[in-house]
Design a protein around this motif. Structure first.
Motif, PDB file in Angstrom:
ATOM      1  N   GLN A 198     -12.444  -4.386  -0.058  1.00  0.00           N
ATOM      2  CA  GLN A 198     -12.573  -3.187   0.829  1.00  0.00           C
ATOM      3  C   GLN A 198     -11.323  -2.362   0.595  1.00  0.00           C
ATOM      4  O   GLN A 198     -10.323  -2.934   0.445  1.00  0.00           O
ATOM      5  CB  GLN A 198     -12.506  -3.742   2.451  1.00  0.00           C
ATOM      6  CG  GLN A 198     -13.836  -4.537   2.828  1.00  0.00           C
ATOM      7  CD  GLN A 198     -14.943  -3.386   2.775  1.00  0.00           C
ATOM      8  OE1 GLN A 198     -15.163  -2.509   3.087  1.00  0.00           O
ATOM      9  NE2 GLN A 198     -16.213  -4.126   2.264  1.00  0.00           N
ATOM     10  N   PRO A 199     -11.343  -1.197   0.972  1.00  0.00           N
ATOM     11  CA  PRO A 199     -10.246  -0.285   0.641  1.00  0.00           C
ATOM     12  C   PRO A 199      -9.114  -0.650   1.497  1.00  0.00           C
ATOM     13  O   PRO A 199      -7.900  -0.794   1.034  1.00  0.00           O
ATOM     14  CB  PRO A 199     -10.705   1.245   1.374  1.00  0.00           C
ATOM     15  CG  PRO A 199     -12.119   1.004   0.901  1.00  0.00           C
ATOM     16  CD  PRO A 199     -12.598  -0.247   1.304  1.00  0.00           C
ATOM     17  N   GLY A 200      -9.310  -1.352   2.746  1.00  0.00           N
ATOM     18  CA  GLY A 200      -8.243  -1.863   3.409  1.00  0.00           C
ATOM     19  C   GLY A 200      -7.402  -3.137   3.011  1.00  0.00           C
ATOM     20  O   GLY A 200      -6.296  -3.528   3.216  1.00  0.00           O
ATOM     21  N   ASP A 201      -8.130  -3.486   1.819  1.00  0.00           N
ATOM     22  CA  ASP A 201      -7.626  -4.793   0.994  1.00  0.00           C
ATOM     23  C   ASP A 201      -6.574  -3.936   0.228  1.00  0.00           C
ATOM     24  O   ASP A 201      -5.486  -4.677  -0.315  1.00  0.00           O
ATOM     25  CB  ASP A 201      -8.334  -5.605   0.298  1.00  0.00           C
ATOM     26  CG  ASP A 201      -9.612  -6.182   1.030  1.00  0.00           C
ATOM     27  OD1 ASP A 201      -9.255  -6.707   2.315  1.00  0.00           O
ATOM     28  OD2 ASP A 201     -10.659  -6.204   0.747  1.00  0.00           O
ATOM     29  N   ILE A 202      -6.713  -2.918  -0.199  1.00  0.00           N
ATOM     30  CA  ILE A 202      -5.714  -2.341  -1.125  1.00  0.00           C
ATOM     31  C   ILE A 202      -4.675  -1.343  -0.606  1.00  0.00           C
ATOM     32  O   ILE A 202      -3.652  -1.228  -1.107  1.00  0.00           O
ATOM     33  CB  ILE A 202      -6.699  -1.400  -2.276  1.00  0.00           C
ATOM     34  CG1 ILE A 202      -7.457  -2.338  -3.027  1.00  0.00           C
ATOM     35  CG2 ILE A 202      -5.870  -0.675  -3.141  1.00  0.00           C
ATOM     36  CD1 ILE A 202      -8.554  -1.654  -3.922  1.00  0.00           C
ATOM     37  N   LEU A 203      -4.909  -0.815   0.693  1.00  0.00           N
ATOM     38  CA  LEU A 203      -4.233   0.379   1.319  1.00  0.00           C
ATOM     39  C   LEU A 203      -3.689  -0.468   2.646  1.00  0.00           C
ATOM     40  O   LEU A 203      -4.488  -1.188   3.346  1.00  0.00           O
ATOM     41  CB  LEU A 203      -5.021   1.606   1.606  1.00  0.00           C
ATOM     42  CG  LEU A 203      -5.682   2.258   0.492  1.00  0.00           C
ATOM     43  CD1 LEU A 203      -6.495   3.465   0.778  1.00  0.00           C
ATOM     44  CD2 LEU A 203      -4.678   2.744  -0.415  1.00  0.00           C
ATOM     45  N   GLU A 204      -2.390  -0.151   2.808  1.00  0.00           N
ATOM     46  CA  GLU A 204      -1.929  -0.659   4.127  1.00  0.00           C
ATOM     47  C   GLU A 204      -0.987   0.472   4.836  1.00  0.00           C
ATOM     48  O   GLU A 204      -0.280   1.180   3.954  1.00  0.00           O
ATOM     49  CB  GLU A 204      -1.088  -1.846   3.821  1.00  0.00           C
ATOM     50  CG  GLU A 204      -0.485  -2.600   5.000  1.00  0.00           C
ATOM     51  CD  GLU A 204       0.519  -3.575   4.585  1.00  0.00           C
ATOM     52  OE1 GLU A 204       1.475  -3.715   5.217  1.00  0.00           O
ATOM     53  OE2 GLU A 204       0.073  -4.510   3.843  1.00  0.00           O
ATOM     54  N   PHE A 205      -1.150   0.828   5.964  1.00  0.00           N
ATOM     55  CA  PHE A 205      -0.441   2.028   6.719  1.00  0.00           C
ATOM     56  C   PHE A 205       0.722   1.082   7.366  1.00  0.00           C
ATOM     57  O   PHE A 205       0.723   0.035   8.019  1.00  0.00           O
ATOM     58  CB  PHE A 205      -1.117   2.518   7.706  1.00  0.00           C
ATOM     59  CG  PHE A 205      -0.446   3.431   8.569  1.00  0.00           C
ATOM     60  CD1 PHE A 205      -0.128   4.595   8.039  1.00  0.00           C
ATOM     61  CD2 PHE A 205      -0.141   3.096   9.942  1.00  0.00           C
ATOM     62  CE1 PHE A 205       0.765   5.410   8.872  1.00  0.00           C
ATOM     63  CE2 PHE A 205       0.553   3.986  10.644  1.00  0.00           C
ATOM     64  CZ  PHE A 205       0.899   5.255  10.209  1.00  0.00           C
ATOM     65  N   GLN A 206       2.098   1.697   7.097  1.00  0.00           N
ATOM     66  CA  GLN A 206       3.237   1.275   7.654  1.00  0.00           C
ATOM     67  C   GLN A 206       3.791   2.341   8.460  1.00  0.00           C
ATOM     68  O   GLN A 206       4.241   3.422   7.882  1.00  0.00           O
ATOM     69  CB  GLN A 206       4.231   0.636   6.625  1.00  0.00           C
ATOM     70  CG  GLN A 206       3.732  -0.837   6.236  1.00  0.00           C
ATOM     71  CD  GLN A 206       4.900  -1.557   5.419  1.00  0.00           C
ATOM     72  OE1 GLN A 206       5.788  -0.825   5.047  1.00  0.00           O
ATOM     73  NE2 GLN A 206       4.857  -2.706   5.264  1.00  0.00           N
ATOM     74  N   LYS A 207       4.293   2.110   9.686  1.00  0.00           N
ATOM     75  CA  LYS A 207       4.724   3.266  10.527  1.00  0.00           C
ATOM     76  C   LYS A 207       6.207   3.015   9.903  1.00  0.00           C
ATOM     77  O   LYS A 207       6.835   2.032   9.827  1.00  0.00           O
ATOM     78  CB  LYS A 207       4.960   2.854  11.701  1.00  0.00           C
ATOM     79  CG  LYS A 207       3.582   3.290  12.634  1.00  0.00           C
ATOM     80  CD  LYS A 207       3.699   3.234  14.049  1.00  0.00           C
ATOM     81  CE  LYS A 207       2.431   3.683  14.580  1.00  0.00           C
ATOM     82  NZ  LYS A 207       2.320   3.635  16.213  1.00  0.00           N
ATOM     83  N   ASP A 208       7.103   4.279   9.995  1.00  0.00           N
ATOM     84  CA  ASP A 208       8.354   4.419   9.647  1.00  0.00           C
ATOM     85  C   ASP A 208       9.359   4.101  10.805  1.00  0.00           C
ATOM     86  O   ASP A 208       8.821   4.484  11.863  1.00  0.00           O
ATOM     87  CB  ASP A 208       8.683   5.934   9.218  1.00  0.00           C
ATOM     88  CG  ASP A 208      10.172   6.023   8.825  1.00  0.00           C
ATOM     89  OD1 ASP A 208      10.621   5.043   8.452  1.00  0.00           O
ATOM     90  OD2 ASP A 208      10.533   7.304   8.581  1.00  0.00           O
ATOM     91  N   GLN A 209      10.003   3.129  10.596  1.00  0.00           N
ATOM     92  CA  GLN A 209      10.919   2.824  12.024  1.00  0.00           C
ATOM     93  C   GLN A 209      11.523   3.954  12.542  1.00  0.00           C
ATOM     94  O   GLN A 209      11.576   4.152  13.707  1.00  0.00           O
ATOM     95  CB  GLN A 209      11.768   1.650  11.599  1.00  0.00           C
ATOM     96  CG  GLN A 209      11.182   0.517  11.002  1.00  0.00           C
ATOM     97  CD  GLN A 209      10.448  -0.272  11.951  1.00  0.00           C
ATOM     98  OE1 GLN A 209      10.811  -0.047  13.184  1.00  0.00           O
ATOM     99  NE2 GLN A 209       9.604  -0.959  11.681  1.00  0.00           N
ATOM    100  N   SER A 210      12.007   4.914  11.929  1.00  0.00           N
ATOM    101  CA  SER A 210      12.778   6.201  12.265  1.00  0.00           C
ATOM    102  C   SER A 210      12.116   7.039  13.134  1.00  0.00           C
ATOM    103  O   SER A 210      12.049   7.292  14.226  1.00  0.00           O
ATOM    104  CB  SER A 210      13.702   6.718  11.225  1.00  0.00           C
ATOM    105  OG  SER A 210      12.712   7.315  10.308  1.00  0.00           O
ATOM    106  N   SER A 211      10.791   7.015  12.764  1.00  0.00           N
ATOM    107  CA  SER A 211       9.811   8.160  13.377  1.00  0.00           C
ATOM    108  C   SER A 211       9.226   7.322  14.896  1.00  0.00           C
ATOM    109  O   SER A 211       9.122   7.886  15.763  1.00  0.00           O
ATOM    110  CB  SER A 211       8.743   8.385  12.571  1.00  0.00           C
ATOM    111  OG  SER A 211       7.801   7.482  12.249  1.00  0.00           O
ATOM    112  N   ASN A 212       9.053   6.109  14.567  1.00  0.00           N
ATOM    113  CA  ASN A 212       8.560   5.307  15.644  1.00  0.00           C
ATOM    114  C   ASN A 212       9.696   5.405  16.837  1.00  0.00           C
ATOM    115  O   ASN A 212       9.481   5.714  18.076  1.00  0.00           O
ATOM    116  CB  ASN A 212       8.668   3.792  15.298  1.00  0.00           C
ATOM    117  CG  ASN A 212       7.775   2.936  16.436  1.00  0.00           C
ATOM    118  OD1 ASN A 212       7.152   3.573  17.395  1.00  0.00           O
ATOM    119  ND2 ASN A 212       7.753   1.719  16.609  1.00  0.00           N
ATOM    120  N   LYS A 213      11.077   5.214  16.620  1.00  0.00           N
ATOM    121  CA  LYS A 213      12.142   5.574  17.448  1.00  0.00           C
ATOM    122  C   LYS A 213      12.348   6.788  18.106  1.00  0.00           C
ATOM    123  O   LYS A 213      12.365   6.999  19.337  1.00  0.00           O
ATOM    124  CB  LYS A 213      13.497   5.125  16.910  1.00  0.00           C
ATOM    125  CG  LYS A 213      13.824   3.513  16.577  1.00  0.00           C
ATOM    126  CD  LYS A 213      15.110   3.384  16.005  1.00  0.00           C
ATOM    127  CE  LYS A 213      14.735   1.852  15.562  1.00  0.00           C
ATOM    128  NZ  LYS A 213      16.350   1.770  14.848  1.00  0.00           N
TER     129      LYS A 213
END
Length: 79
Positions: free
Chosen positions: A58-73
């Motif tokens: 599945q595309p989700g097996d190849i692609l992973e989204f990670q939030k940037d720590q600085s933008s989260n803060k």
């Protein structure tokens, strides 16, 4: 925020080489290598579709989204 490509992990799980995958997908080795190493800013859906078809994933097996720590803060500070 970033999209992380995990193609190398899926290829290793399926025991398929870069050359074999490139041939079966129908793209140049150099272009597949750029996808594998994350040195691309975009990927065509047709290419993603072909990769998923060959690797039976599945595309989700190849692609992973990670939030940037600085933008989260920053977003939490604005609340």
């Amino acid at each position: 925020m970033a999209i992380i490509l995990r193609l190398d992990r899926v290829m290793a799980d399926r025991k398929i080489s870069l050359n074999d995958l490139a041939e079966q997908v129908g793209i140049a080795n150099v272009n597949l290598s750029k996808i594998k190493t994350g040195k691309v800013s975009a990927i065509r859906f047709s290419t993603l579709n072909a990769i998923c078809d060959v690797l039976d994933c599945q595309p989700g097996d190849i692609l992973e989204f990670q939030k940037d720590q600085s933008s989260n803060k920053t977003s939490q500070a604005n609340k």
